[in-house]
Write a protein that holds these residues in place. Structure first.
Motif: not given
Length: 530
Positions: A364-388
Motif C-alpha cells: 500500500k505504501l509503495g502504491i502511494a509512493a508511485v502516486a507521488f512520482f506521478f505528481l512529481f512528473f506533473a509539477f516538474f513538467g509544468s515549470g522546471c522542465l521548460g523554464v531552464p
C-alpha cells in the motif's frame, strides 16, 4: 524576392523552424527514456554480461559526457556553422552513434555509441533554443520553446511505450530496434534544415544585412515589406546592439573575467544556474531510471514497472503541454517557483512513504509512493522542465549568446551526468534517504529564483540588454521592472521612438534623392537607410 524557404513566409515558415527544433528535443526525450527501458530487459542484460549497478550507471551516464563536449563545441563552431547547419552537423554524429548502439555486441561498442550520439545531442540542444528564440516574436518565444520541451516529453513517452511493446519480443530486437529508431529523428532534421533561413541576428553580425532584412520580412508574413515600421524597428534594434558589440568586441578572456557588455558574467551564471536547477530537480533520476526505480526501490515486477513508466510518461507529457498556457501568462519566475515547491513536496512524501514501507504495509505504501512520482512528473513538467531551457537563450547578451548558451547547456549535461551516474548506487545504498537529498535541493530553488532571477517574459532580447546596461542590483526581487510580467512601458516607448526616427530618416533621404530628379537614386537611398 530573396531566397525561398520551406513554408515560404509567416507562420508557415516559423512552423517549419519549430518542426526542426522540436525534432531535436523529441530525440533528446526519446533517448532519455529508451535506455531506461532497455537496461532492464533480459536479453540486453545477457548480451552485456549482467552488469552491476555501477556499470549500468556508467553505461547510461557516459552519454551525457558526449553531450557535455558537444555543447561546449558550439562555443567555437556555433556562429561559424550557423544555426541550421549546426543542427545538421550534430545530427551526423547522432546518426553514427545510433548505428553503433543498435549494432553493439560488447560493452565497449555500447559505450562508444553512447558517447558519439551524445556529441550530436549536445550540439543540437545547445543550438535549437537559440535558433527558435532568434526567429520568433518576443510574445511567442516562451510558448514555442515550451513546445520544444513538450516534444521532448513526447519523445520520452514514445520510447517508454515502444520498449514496453517490444519487451514481449524475444531476442535482441527487443532492444536493438528501439535504439535504431533514433535514426527516424535524424532523417527529419536532414529533410528540413537545408531549406530553413539563418538567424537574422547572426546574419547582421556577419554583415549580411540585406539577407537579414529579407529573413525578417519573410518571418513576419507575406503581406509585409522591408519598409514596414515594425520590421524596421526590429531591424534597427538588432543593428544597434550589433554595432555596440562590434565597437566593444568580447574575447574569451573577457568572458572569463566578466568584461564586456554590462552584467555579462552575471547573465552567464544566471543561465547556467537555471540549467543546473533543471537537472538538480531530479528529473533524470526518474526519466532515465523510472523502471529501475520501481523495481529496486518500490518493489514492482519488471512488467508492471514498464506499464507504470509508460503511464508516467503520458502524465509528464500532459502537464508539459499545459505549461504552454502558463509560461507567458504567469512569467518565468512564478512558474519556476511554484514548480520547484511542488517537486520538493513530492520528494518529501516519497521519502516518508518509502521509509515507512520498510516496517509497514509495503504494497500500500509503495502504491502511494508511485502516486507521488506521478505528481512529481506533473509539477516538474509544468515549470522546471521548460523554464531552464528557455531562460539562457533570453538572458544572455547578444554578442555572447552562442557561447553563453553553450556554457549553460554544458552545465546541464555535466549535472545530468552526475545525477545519472549516482542514481543506481544511491538507491542501492541509501534507500529512502536518497530522495531526501532531492527534496532539500529543489526546496532551495524557490528563494534563489525569487531573489536573483529577473523576469524575461514579454521582453525583446534587446530589452534585456537594456535592463542590464543600467547595472541593476544582484537581488532583483524589489525591482518592479525586474519582476513584473508585462513589458515595461519605457522599453516599448524606446522602440517606438527608434522606429519613428528611422522612418523619418528614410523619408528625408528619399525626398532629397527624388528632388535631384533621380528615381534610381531615391530607390538606392531608401534601401541604404533600411
Amino acid at each position: 524576392m530573396g531566397k525561398r524557404y520551406l513554408g515560404g513566409s509567416g507562420e508557415a515558415l516559423v512552423g517549419w523552424i519549430t518542426v526542426a527544433t522540436c525534432t531535436v528535443l523529441a530525440f533528446y526525450g526519446y533517448d532519455q527514456g529508451v535506455f531506461g527501458g532497455v537496461i532492464v530487459g533480459d536479453d540486453f542484460l545477457a548480451q552485456f554480461g549482467y552488469p552491476d549497478s555501477h556499470t549500468t550507471a556508467t553505461m547510461t551516464s557516459i552519454y551525457n559526457i558526449g553531450c557535455f563536449v558537444g555543447a561546449l563545441s558550439t562555443m567555437v563552431t556555433g556562429d561559424k556553422l550557423g544555426r541550421p547547419r549546426a543542427l545538421m552537423v550534430g545530427t551526423v554524429w547522432i546518426t553514427v552513434g545510433a548505428i553503433v548502439q543498435s549494432c553493439a555486441t560488447t560493452r565497449a561498442h555500447m559505450f562508444a555509441g553512447r558517447v558519439v550520439a551524445g556529441l550530436g545531442t549536445g550540439m543540437n540542444t545547445s543550438t535549437a533554443g537559440i535558433y527558435q528564440s532568434e526567429t520568433v516574436k518576443s510574445q511567442d518565444r516562451g510558448k514555442l520553446v515550451i513546445l520544444q520541451m513538450a516534444n521532448c516529453i513526447m519523445g520520452f513517452a514514445l520510447s517508454n511505450w515502444m520498449t514496453l511493446g517490444l519487451s514481449y519480443v524475444r531476442g535482441s530486437a527487443s532492444w536493438r530496434f528501439p535504439l535504431a529508431f533514433q535514426l527516424v529523428f535524424a532523417l527529419v532534421i536532414f529533410a528540413v534544415c537545408p531549406f530553413l533561413p539563418e538567424s537574422p541576428r547572426l546574419l547582421i553580425r556577419r554583415g549580411n544585412k540585406t539577407e537579414a532584412m529579407d529573413v525578417l520580412v519573410k518571418l513576419a508574413g507575406r503581406d509585409r515589406s522591408s519598409d514596414d515600421p515594425e520590421i524596421v524597428a526590429t531591424y534597427e534594434s538588432i543593428l544597434a546592439v550589433v554595432r555596440t558589440e562590434q565597437d566593444n568586441p568580447t574575447s574569451w578572456l573577457d568572458l572569463v573575467r566578466g568584461r564586456g557588455p554590462p552584467g555579462m558574467l552575471r547573465r552567464v551564471v544566471l543561465g547556467a544556474g537555471m540549467q543546473a536547477m533543471n537537472q538538480l530537480s531530479g528529473i533524470n533520476v526518474t526519466s532515465y531510471y523510472f523502471s529501475y526505480i520501481l523495481i529496486h526501490a518500490v518493489g514492482t515486477s519488471e512488467e508492471l514497472s514498464r506499464y507504470l513508466a509508460a503511464a508516467g510518461a503520458m502524465d509528464y507529457l500532459l502537464f508539459a503541454l499545459m505549461s504552454w498556457h502558463t509560461i507567458e501568462r504567469y512569467g518565468r519566475r512564478r512558474v519556476m517557483m511554484v514548480s520547484s515547491a511542488g517537486v520538493c513536496a513530492c520528494f518529501v512524501a516519497i521519502s516518508a512513504l518509502l521509509a515507512m514501507s520498510e516496517t509497514g504495509d509495503a504494497q500500500k505504501l509503495g502504491i502511494a509512493a508511485v502516486a507521488f512520482f506521478f505528481l512529481f512528473f506533473a509539477f516538474f513538467g509544468s515549470g522546471c522542465l521548460g523554464v531552464p531551457w528557455l531562460y539562457p537563450t533570453e538572458i544572455n547578451a547578444t554578442q555572447v549568446r552562442t557561447k553563453a548558451t553553450a556554457i549553460s547547456t554544458a552545465t546541464n549535461w555535466a549535472v545530468n551526468y552526475m545525477c545519472v551516474e549516482i542514481t543506481p548506487v544511491g538507491i542501492d545504498r541509501l534507500s529512502w534517504r536518497f530522495w531526501v537529498i532531492w527534496a532539500a535541493i529543489s526546496a532551495s530553488f524557490v528563494p534563489v529564483t525569487y531573489l536573483f532571477y529577473p523576469e524575461t517574459a514579454n521582453r525583446t532580447l534587446e530589452d534585456i540588454d537594456l535592463f542590464f546596461a543600467e547595472r541593476p542590483p544582484v537581488c532583483v526581487h524589489r525591482l518592479a521592472e525586474a519582476t513584473q510580467i508585462a513589458r515595461p512601458a519605457r522599453y516599448a516607448e524606446w522602440e517606438a521612438e527608434r522606429a519613428a526616427r528611422t522612418e523619418k530618416g528614410v523619408a528625408q533621404s528619399v525626398w532629397r534623392a527624388a528632388s535631384s530628379g533621380s528615381a534610381k537614386a531615391a530607390a538606392h537611398a531608401e534601401h541604404a537607410e533600411c
